[in-house]
Design an enzyme around this catalytic site. Sequence first.
Site, PDB file in Angstrom:
ATOM      1  N   CYS A   1      -8.562   3.534   6.281  1.00 37.42           N
ATOM      2  CA  CYS A   1      -7.138   3.863   6.436  1.00 37.42           C
ATOM      3  C   CYS A   1      -6.743   4.711   5.226  1.00 37.42           C
ATOM      4  CB  CYS A   1      -6.334   2.568   6.472  1.00 37.42           C
ATOM      5  SG  CYS A   1      -4.551   2.767   6.370  1.00 37.42           S
TER       6      CYS A   1
ATOM      7  N   CYS B   1       1.421   9.582  -0.822  1.00 38.36           N
ATOM      8  CA  CYS B   1       1.709   9.691  -2.261  1.00 38.36           C
ATOM      9  C   CYS B   1       2.205  11.103  -2.593  1.00 38.36           C
ATOM     10  CB  CYS B   1       0.475   9.352  -3.090  1.00 38.36           C
ATOM     11  SG  CYS B   1       0.854   9.340  -4.852  1.00 38.36           S
TER      12      CYS B   1
ATOM     13  N   CYS C   1       4.028   4.084  -0.711  1.00 40.47           N
ATOM     14  CA  CYS C   1       2.753   3.466  -0.293  1.00 40.47           C
ATOM     15  C   CYS C   1       2.986   2.040   0.204  1.00 40.47           C
ATOM     16  CB  CYS C   1       1.746   3.491  -1.445  1.00 40.47           C
ATOM     17  SG  CYS C   1       2.387   2.854  -2.993  1.00 40.47           S
TER      18      CYS C   1
ATOM     19  N   ASP D   1     -19.221   3.887  -7.693  1.00 35.18           N
ATOM     20  CA  ASP D   1     -18.516   2.946  -6.831  1.00 35.18           C
ATOM     21  C   ASP D   1     -19.325   1.713  -6.412  1.00 35.18           C
ATOM     22  OD1 ASP D   1     -16.215   2.246  -5.526  1.00 35.18           O
ATOM     23  OD2 ASP D   1     -16.791   3.172  -3.643  1.00 35.18           O
TER      24      ASP D   1
HETATM   25  S1  SF4 Z   1       3.755   7.659  -6.566  1.00 37.64           S
HETATM   26 FE1  SF4 Z   1       2.083   7.225  -5.078  1.00 37.64          FE
HETATM   27  S2  SF4 Z   1       1.139   5.338  -5.835  1.00 37.64           S
HETATM   28 FE2  SF4 Z   1       3.106   5.551  -6.898  1.00 37.64          FE
HETATM   29  S3  SF4 Z   1       4.527   4.346  -5.645  1.00 37.64           S
HETATM   30 FE3  SF4 Z   1       4.640   6.471  -4.895  1.00 37.64          FE
HETATM   31  S4  SF4 Z   1       3.158   6.548  -3.192  1.00 37.64           S
HETATM   32 FE4  SF4 Z   1       2.700   4.717  -4.395  1.00 37.64          FE
HETATM   33  S1  SF4 Z   2      -5.444   1.466   3.081  1.00 38.28           S
HETATM   34 FE1  SF4 Z   2      -3.943   1.235   4.742  1.00 38.28          FE
HETATM   35  S2  SF4 Z   2      -3.909  -0.945   5.190  1.00 38.28           S
HETATM   36 FE2  SF4 Z   2      -4.923  -0.714   3.186  1.00 38.28          FE
HETATM   37  S3  SF4 Z   2      -3.277  -0.936   1.691  1.00 38.28           S
HETATM   38 FE3  SF4 Z   2      -3.423   1.256   2.146  1.00 38.28          FE
HETATM   39  S4  SF4 Z   2      -1.950   1.618   3.816  1.00 38.28           S
HETATM   40 FE4  SF4 Z   2      -2.324  -0.596   3.686  1.00 38.28          FE
END
Ligand code: SF4
Ligand code: SF4
Length: 353
Positions: free
Chosen positions: A235, A242, A188, A128
């Site tokens: 966050c 997901c 998401c 990373d």
């Molecule tokens: S499957 Fe996961 S990454 Fe794909 S749109 Fe849904 S929440 Fe987002």
């Molecule tokens: S980590 Fe939190 S603030 Fe950043 S994109 Fe994902 S939900 Fe949004």
Amino acid sequence: MEPLELKQRLVAKALELGFDVCRVAPAITPPHAEAFLQWVAAGKAGEMTWLAKNAERRTDPQLVLPGARSVVMLAKGYGVAPGQTPEPEFQIAQYARGKDYHDVLTPRIRELETILAEYGGRQRSYVDTGPVLERDFAALAGIGWHGKSTMLISRELGAFFFLGAMLTTLELPADPPTKDRCGTCSRCIDVCPTAAITAPHQLDATRCVAYLTIELKGSIPEEFRPLIGNRIYGCDDCAAVCPWNRFAKASTEAQFSALPFNSSRPLREFLSLNDDTFRTLFRGSPIKRIKRRGFLRNVCVALGNTGSREDLAALIQAAQDPEPLIAEHALWAIQQLKVRYPEKSPRPEAPGD
Ligand code: SF4
Ligand code: SF4
């Protein structure tokens, strides 16, 4: 040894070392190279200036390791079962609750390097922190697909996993990519508190709470402070919703278990940390990266959003902090509390009193 046999040996060793997945991508120009350069040029990386500084290397593995032919991608899950972590009155991103993953995974990847070195390979590895578009190579190797959140999503590990990358001059058989399984889901995007995912696969990092509470060194723009809620380091919202997490096994890695600072305590207690006690409390944790000034800044914002009258005294003290960043955010928090808990006006005098 035949390349396939060598790869099998490498994968077996990776699993023995605790990685959940080990797959191989060709060391080609990453598919999102152009999109990445445009993203940086558009200022979406904010203060993450290192992304711009080594943008060329990030988009060409040959500049990172001349003669690179393969990229070994490693994944390690860190998801936990519901109820497995403490639920204090503040939120810390799951990955930061335990030991720093760089420290945990880097020695293991170095051990893998030695296997390839035995066969004449030159290697360069990163967890990373290197100039490698890890998600692109992980997607090429079939570890997962690019979710609409811009995170990589895996069928086996869901959304909570770390990636490591090892470039090598050896040619190893590449694995096929996997297909995008987001379908019509948009959870998401919908859940993001700051609307940082501006469209599927588009992240404005300068709006993201992870950026605002970790990468940003200075003052958090006031428009975002109320949206940060009680998050004091990172966050998890877009990862946590997901649906692919349903199929992920909880991590059994002891080093990712929650460290003592996660235990339930009044959030205001963090305001009494000085530089020494901050370092002691967060020794071995990735939180130490943002130092006392960044951490107390975040604590002030969270108290401004969720605190009560009992927090005022600690915030008034913090407003005198010699570090201007902390003092400024403490003053903001005091203002929020004063609006939320206006002082009771004196009882009007009744006639004849
Ligand atoms: S499957 Fe996961 S990454 Fe794909 S749109 Fe849904 S929440 Fe987002
Ligand atoms: S980590 Fe939190 S603030 Fe950043 S994109 Fe994902 S939900 Fe949004």
